[in-house]
Design a protein around this motif. Sequence first.
Motif, mmCIF file in Angstrom:
data_model
loop_
_atom_site.group_PDB
_atom_site.id
_atom_site.type_symbol
_atom_site.label_atom_id
_atom_site.label_comp_id
_atom_site.label_asym_id
_atom_site.label_seq_id
_atom_site.Cartn_x
_atom_site.Cartn_y
_atom_site.Cartn_z
ATOM 1 N N TYR A 49 -4.883 4.479 -9.126
ATOM 2 C CA TYR A 49 -4.244 4.307 -7.756
ATOM 3 C C TYR A 49 -4.274 5.466 -7.044
ATOM 4 N N ASP A 50 -4.837 5.488 -5.703
ATOM 5 C CA ASP A 50 -4.819 6.671 -4.801
ATOM 6 C C ASP A 50 -5.632 7.701 -5.403
ATOM 7 N N TYR B 122 -7.004 0.812 -6.852
ATOM 8 C CA TYR B 122 -6.436 0.448 -5.710
ATOM 9 C C TYR B 122 -6.192 1.919 -4.864
ATOM 10 N N ASN B 123 -6.399 1.718 -3.392
ATOM 11 C CA ASN B 123 -6.392 2.772 -2.555
ATOM 12 C C ASN B 123 -7.070 4.073 -3.074
ATOM 13 N N SER B 124 -8.267 3.914 -3.475
ATOM 14 C CA SER B 124 -9.018 4.846 -4.136
ATOM 15 C C SER B 124 -10.259 5.149 -3.416
ATOM 16 N N ASN C 93 -8.213 -2.205 -1.352
ATOM 17 C CA ASN C 93 -8.245 -1.109 -0.151
ATOM 18 C C ASN C 93 -8.934 0.376 -0.785
ATOM 19 N N CYS C 94 -10.408 -0.010 -1.360
ATOM 20 C CA CYS C 94 -10.957 1.225 -1.565
ATOM 21 C C CYS C 94 -12.291 1.400 -0.616
ATOM 22 N N THR D 91 -11.755 -3.764 1.221
ATOM 23 C CA THR D 91 -12.623 -2.463 0.737
ATOM 24 C C THR D 91 -13.864 -2.595 1.705
ATOM 25 N N ASP E 287 -3.223 -0.551 4.611
ATOM 26 C CA ASP E 287 -4.564 -0.274 4.213
ATOM 27 C C ASP E 287 -4.626 1.087 3.498
ATOM 28 N N GLN E 288 -5.686 1.737 3.154
ATOM 29 C CA GLN E 288 -5.759 2.563 1.999
ATOM 30 C C GLN E 288 -4.830 4.047 2.458
ATOM 31 N N GLN E 289 -4.846 4.275 3.683
ATOM 32 C CA GLN E 289 -3.964 5.143 4.128
ATOM 33 C C GLN E 289 -2.496 5.022 4.431
ATOM 34 N N ALA F 203 -11.066 -1.036 4.292
ATOM 35 C CA ALA F 203 -10.273 -0.236 3.423
ATOM 36 C C ALA F 203 -9.383 0.548 4.714
#
Length: 561
Positions: free
Chosen positions: A334-335, A360-362, A388-389, A418, A542-544, A556
């Motif tokens: 994650y992240d 995830y979120n990476s 969300n990559c 993504t 989203d990713q942010q 993403a």
Amino acid sequence: MNRIRQFSYITRFFLAAFLLIAVAGCKKDEEDFEPKLFLENEAFSVANTSSKHAVVFLTNQAWQAATDVDWITLEQTAGEKGKVNLSFTVQENDDDERTGKITVTANGVTQQEIVVTQEAGNRDDIYVKVGGTGEGYSWDEATSLENALAIAVSGNTIHIAEGVYTPTVTVTGGEAGDAGDVTFEISKYIRLRGGYPADATEGSEANPQQYKSILSGGGVAYHVVTVSAPKTEGQKVVLEGLKITEGKAGAATTSAKINGTNFRRDYGGGITIGNAVVDILDTEIVDNNSEKNVAGLYAFGGSVVTIHRSKINNNNSAGNAGGVWISESVANIYDTEVIGNSGGTAAGVHGYPEATVNMYNSVIADNKGRSYGAAYYIRQNSKGLLVNCLIYGNTSTSANGGGGVMLYQDNEATIVNTTITGNAIAGPGGGIYRRAGVNKVNIYNSIVSGNTQKDDGPDVDAYEADAPAPVVQSSVLGSIAYDATGEAIEGASFSAGTMLTEAYVPVGENNPALEHGMSTDDLTRLGGSLTPAVESSMITKDQQQKSRSGLRTMGALTGGN
């Protein structure tokens, strides 16, 4: 903890074969047999918590078992001949280290003993500073990291002050004369927490961004950190706020055996994790090397690794896997950044064989490969989930293909929210590539476009002409936009060069990536249907961490609030 001293595999094989012949092939009456009893495990070291374990043995006679202490409970006390897996539980220990015995008898004649040692129940925190020589139970009496690991018991937290720490203790099962076999070995279920000031006092708080607790292999250690605490229900190792660097996995295909698990010297310059459950939080695994395979993080043998808010960057491998290799294990990431690593196959993230790698979120970016799969590569009955990559700027000089995501030999990957763009390779499938066997790809609300590959081929490609078509919903592949049913949208066209900003956010009029994506309700339903399920609170941002509410944006990044 099952620290087990075992017979060699070869010895056990011949003993087992001999016993089976005696049991199955002898024509004498059973009462004429010479009693045989062969133990697989002669000793156990277990955690101070309540836990369950098993004694494995072979016998050609009826057997009986007993224990000499009340804190060990046997599931059975008698049974018939054959191979026996006898479970036992130990109670939690709140006092000093203690030892008990389990005695197994074959037909009341042949007897074997198993020694069970349970660690002490002291769970006081331990404090470490560079040059510390104290007992370790306060900042004023801080100790060395080696001593802290030696005195720690399950449940301890080791607090580590700012500074550089280099291992000097040989790994269990290692060679004292081999300089590369030094490591920080974690054999207990403990937490290592770094980021405290060098002059920490009572009440000091950790701030890993300001105060770097650096575990360095000095360019010598095959593994800077070795996690050898084998899986026990409800227990895990936690690494938090550390920088793990300057490890150098070797070239020789040799191993140190710990708890029956072989820790290869040529895999995992930064950290190697064998048959363990580990959480890695706010940690950097950077600037490690390998003369053979995987320079950064190697997890194998049924491990379960969870990574949050970390960096696995600038690790360099002479062979395969620069950043991460997950083997017959599970990783949930994650992240986290996986940036600037280099290697042969799978310069960034590698899952092989029978691995699960969920991210995830990476971000997976700027990794440089020389063979298959520059960024994210899974192989041989592995599974992956990307949510969300952002995967960009990865390159490979090989014609084997697979710039962003690659699947080789019967795998399944699901890609949600993504963006895969700006990857450049000498082979096919700069975005996604599949090869060998049946590889399933499911693409939802994602952008796979603007990648460079051989002969200007498609961003999403497969080696086999009869490969099953990917499942595509509400996504862009190359210049083509697809709706929620997987049909190409008439009149819609996507251009990565003009419809993505330099930060990879979709922009512009008539941009299908802004108009035809999934709603938050759609995403919530999708998240609940996935394995593992993705919570609405994650998949609808989203990713942010910006909300997708009211938007239909693919990829993403939404550029929203």
